[in-house]
Scaffold this active site. Structure first.
Site, PDB file in Angstrom:
ATOM      1  N   ASP A 174      85.795  21.267  24.551  1.00  0.00           N
ATOM      2  CA  ASP A 174      87.006  21.147  23.727  1.00  0.00           C
ATOM      3  C   ASP A 174      87.964  22.294  24.049  1.00  0.00           C
ATOM      4  OD1 ASP A 174      88.702  20.242  21.728  1.00  0.00           O
ATOM      5  OD2 ASP A 174      87.238  20.427  20.101  1.00  0.00           O
TER       6      ASP A 174
ATOM      7  N   ASP B 290      91.551  12.260  17.917  1.00  0.00           N
ATOM      8  CA  ASP B 290      90.850  12.522  16.658  1.00  0.00           C
ATOM      9  C   ASP B 290      91.139  11.433  15.631  1.00  0.00           C
ATOM     10  OD1 ASP B 290      89.501  14.768  17.378  1.00  0.00           O
ATOM     11  OD2 ASP B 290      91.023  16.162  16.655  1.00  0.00           O
TER      12      ASP B 290
HETATM   13  C1  DGJ Z   1      88.758  18.908  17.916  1.00  0.00           C
HETATM   14  C2  DGJ Z   1      88.051  17.688  18.446  1.00  0.00           C
HETATM   15  O1  DGJ Z   1      88.991  16.747  18.864  1.00  0.00           O
HETATM   16  C3  DGJ Z   1      87.142  17.139  17.356  1.00  0.00           C
HETATM   17  O2  DGJ Z   1      86.534  15.960  17.795  1.00  0.00           O
HETATM   18  C4  DGJ Z   1      86.122  18.185  16.994  1.00  0.00           C
HETATM   19  O3  DGJ Z   1      85.291  18.443  18.090  1.00  0.00           O
HETATM   20  C5  DGJ Z   1      86.821  19.453  16.531  1.00  0.00           C
HETATM   21  N1  DGJ Z   1      87.770  19.908  17.504  1.00  0.00           N
HETATM   22  C6  DGJ Z   1      85.813  20.549  16.265  1.00  0.00           C
HETATM   23  O4  DGJ Z   1      86.410  21.720  15.934  1.00  0.00           O
END
Ligand code: DGJ
Length: 661
Positions: free
Chosen positions: A430, A491
């Site tokens: 990430d 997300d």
């Molecule tokens: C952003 C990601 O897109 C989410 O799926 C998740 O992993 C969060 N970060 C965790 O902080």
């Protein structure tokens, strides 16, 4: 295939041709990009727009290469040195007529795509300054009209497809964020003005770069269209010392005589053949939406048991497993298991997950650090920072300066150790903030070091799969795709909104890379209530995952979910390996050999939207059997009349499996 004439080079893909011709003053130009040609036909073509426009002479358009020599002179006057052809790779070696500067233009035919990039070498003793170093410029033939297609968006709203008339101006798509961005994505398509999914000419380009970038489409006063693109955004400069070279990222191009759908087929084939491997993308459970920062070993074990019972193949523990990371305010950078939450380390959880028959994966965010962390206290000098400037925190975090080799070595060290010491087969990588306070020299080496770490990890751990993520789809591009297995697309897991996100993603990137989870209803972001089946049907059209709080799902929901996971596993080879045809916004078809899978959605309960769904690319003389109902359909009728859309108002989706008898 590459054919060579006199000052002429013809690159041929199975269905298209690309001709480069040296103009009288040795400028390399594009003589043709479009339908396939023979070398004889290409010989009759005049020189066209420059292959890499430079400052100087009577060129007033976008300059893809901007350079300043020690005496403040700018521009390039071309001199042709030689060329080399090795298999499908052509290099045109060029130089400046006066200054010690070499410029190699690279071309590589890969399936229906032509990859292009540039190497600039300072062969003199004095440094030179680059203000811009694009990978390539692409030129289109004259047509009566032009439209521009691209995606724009935001966090939770990535990949929204835009299609507009092409302005008689310079249109700039760019990211100044250090990653490719949620707001844009480094590709575009220009069509002949009225192309459809199936018909019309479409020229498309995509940049394989995961940092800042800029692509400029220029429609000039003579109605000529060219596209110049490369890494970095405007205003960055970098020095090229004596003897130093810079290699740009690949800027690939695809010509489709078969509309936008044809362009997507070609990009998907290119990515699947040359960038991705054939590994099965496992059904994932990811803990993020279920538990966010509030996690414990017992709760993860309980989720793992439920996930295994659904048929999940890979259990991924997301954020909050490490250091003092109990919220987004602390702990980022401290990559050891949180001792309160995992007193025996990760081993007990991983062993249990393995006993349940699943692989295990972990979330990491190597490039970031919370100021409240052991790492920051030990190495405050490792973050991106500029003298006399405030540090900008985003999500309470700063960025580590990955352009520095010691920082990159630290990151590789703990990642390698983590994977070596545990049975980990998947990392979700990430990156939750853009660059700020970055000096000119940081932007490119930072990204190159991220690439180098991932490449090295994958070489050292061939079983390791990696998912690319940047707060959802903020760093989804061909550069990342070439070294990861899939993308966390967004997300936003609201199935109704996800349809448009996936529609935009699919323009360039293949379904097997499109991470898609089924989460809870009401949705955590939008509050929308949707049936479980609809959520599954949307997620099953990519790389299926489950991300809901399974501890709260009812026995009926768990049972229905298990049946849908099983069904997904049956159609997965077709969805991931087949040709993808978008059937408008609310349907998608996958075809692999004799097998066809069709998803149809109706995300709102409005009256209307009942038009039948016409399928594509079937055998008109063939008969197709519905695998679930046994009903037989003629291929010709499926394509001309379509399948009825039998959707009652409370079941917002349908999945059809057809097989040619
Ligand atoms: C952003 C990601 O897109 C989410 O799926 C998740 O992993 C969060 N970060 C965790 O902080």
């Amino acid at each position: 295939m590459i054919a060579v004439g006199d000052g002429l080079w013809l690159l041929s893909t199975p269905t298209s041709g690309y001709a480069v011709r040296l103009a009288g003053d040795a400028t390399p130009t594009c003589a043709h990009w479009g339908p396939a040609l023979t070398l004889d036909q290409a010989r009759d073509l005049p020189a066209g727009r420059p292959e890499l426009p430079v400052e100087g002479g009577a060129w007033f358009g976008v300059a893809g290469l901007q350079i300043r020599y020690g005496d403040a002179v700018r521009g390039v006057e071309w001199r042709h040195l030689d060329h080399a052809v090795e298999g499908d790779h052509l290099v045109l070696r060029m130089a400046d007529r006066h200054y010690p500067l070499e410029i190699s233009l690279h071309y590589r035919v890969r399936g229906e795509a032509i990859e292009r990039w540039t190497t600039v070498t300072n062969s003199g003793a004095e440094p030179v300054t680059l203000l811009r170093c694009d990978s390539a410029a692409w030129s289109l033939p004259h047509r009566d009209g032009y439209r521009l297609s691209h995606v724009s968006g935001d966090w939770g709203r990535e990949f929204q497809l835009r299609r507009t008339g092409l302005a008689a101006a310079e249109t700039v798509l760019t990211s100044r964020r250090g990653h490719s961005g949620h707001h844009a994505n480094p590709w575009l398509m220009v069509d002949d003005g009225d192309a459809t999914e199936e018909h019309g000419e479409v020229w498309s380009v995509a940049l394989a770069w995961s940092g800042s970038w800029r692509i400029t489409v220029e429609r000039d006063q003579h109605d000529r269209v060219g596209v110049s693109g490369g890494f970095g955004h405007e205003g960055l400069t970098w020095r090229l010392g004596a003897g130093e070279s810079v290699d740009t990222p690949v800027f690939a191009g695809v010509y489709s005589p078969a509309g936008f759908g044809g362009a997507s087929h070609r990009w998907h084939d290119y990515a699947r053949t040359f960038l991705l491997d054939d590994r099965i993308r496992p059904v994932v459970f990811n803990s993020w939406e279920a538990t966010e920062f509030d996690i414990s070993q017992e709760q993860q074990l309980a989720l793992a048991e439920r996930a295994a019972a659904l048929g999940v193949e890979l259990f991924v523990m997301d954020d909050a497993w490490f250091g003092g990371r109990t919220s987004d305010r602390a702990g980022l950078g401290d990559w050891w298991p949180n001792p309160d939450r995992f007193p025996g380390g990760l081993a007990p959880l991983i062993e249990h997950v393995r006993e349940l028959g699943m692989a295990f994966g972990l979330w990491v965010e190597p490039e970031s650090v919370n100021p409240d962390s052991e790492l920051y206290r030990a190495h405050p000098e490792w973050v991106l920072r500029q003298p006399n400037r405030r540090s900008t925190e985003v999500r309470n975090q700063l960025l580590l300066d990955f352009s520095r080799d010691e920082v990159a070595a630290w990151a590789h060290g703990w990642l390698d150790d983590l994977v070596r010491r545990h049975d980990i087969s998947f990392l979700k990588w990430d990156m939750n903030r853009p660059f700020t306070e970055a000096g000119d020299e940081v932007w490119v080496p930072f990204v190159r070091n991220v690439y180098a770490i991932i490449d090295r990890l994958r070489a050292e751990h061939p079983q390791l799969a990696i998912e690319g993520c940047a707060s959802g789809g903020g760093r989804a591009d061909l550069g990342m795709l070439a070294r990861t297995d899939q993308t966390w697309t967004s997300d936003n897991t609201d199935a109704a909104q996800r349809i448009a996100i996936q529609h935009g993603y699919s323009q360039l990137y293949p379904a097997r890379t499109m991470g898609a989870w089924v989460t809870d209803s009401p949705n955590a972001i939008t509050g929308r209530l949707t049936p479980l089946r609809f959520r599954f049907h949307v997620a099953m059209s990519g790389a299926l995952g489950v991300g809901g709080d399974l501890l709260r799902w009812t026995p009926q929901e768990l049972e229905e979910a298990a049946a849908l996971v099983e069904q997904y596993k049956r159609i997965r080879p077709v969805v991931h390996g087949g040709r993808l045809d978008r059937l408008g916004l609310w349907g998608v078809q996958y075809t692999l050999g004799d097998e066809v899978v069709v998803f149809v959605w109706r995300p709102t309960t409005l009256v209307g939207g009942d038009a039948p769904v016409r399928l594509r690319g079937l055998d008109p003389d063939g008969v197709y059997r519905d695998e679930d109902t046994g009903v037989l359909h003629h291929g010709a009728l499926l394509m001309s009349h379509g399948l009825p859309r039998p959707l009652p108002f409370d079941a917002l989706s349908d999945l059809r499996r057809l097989k040619r008898c």
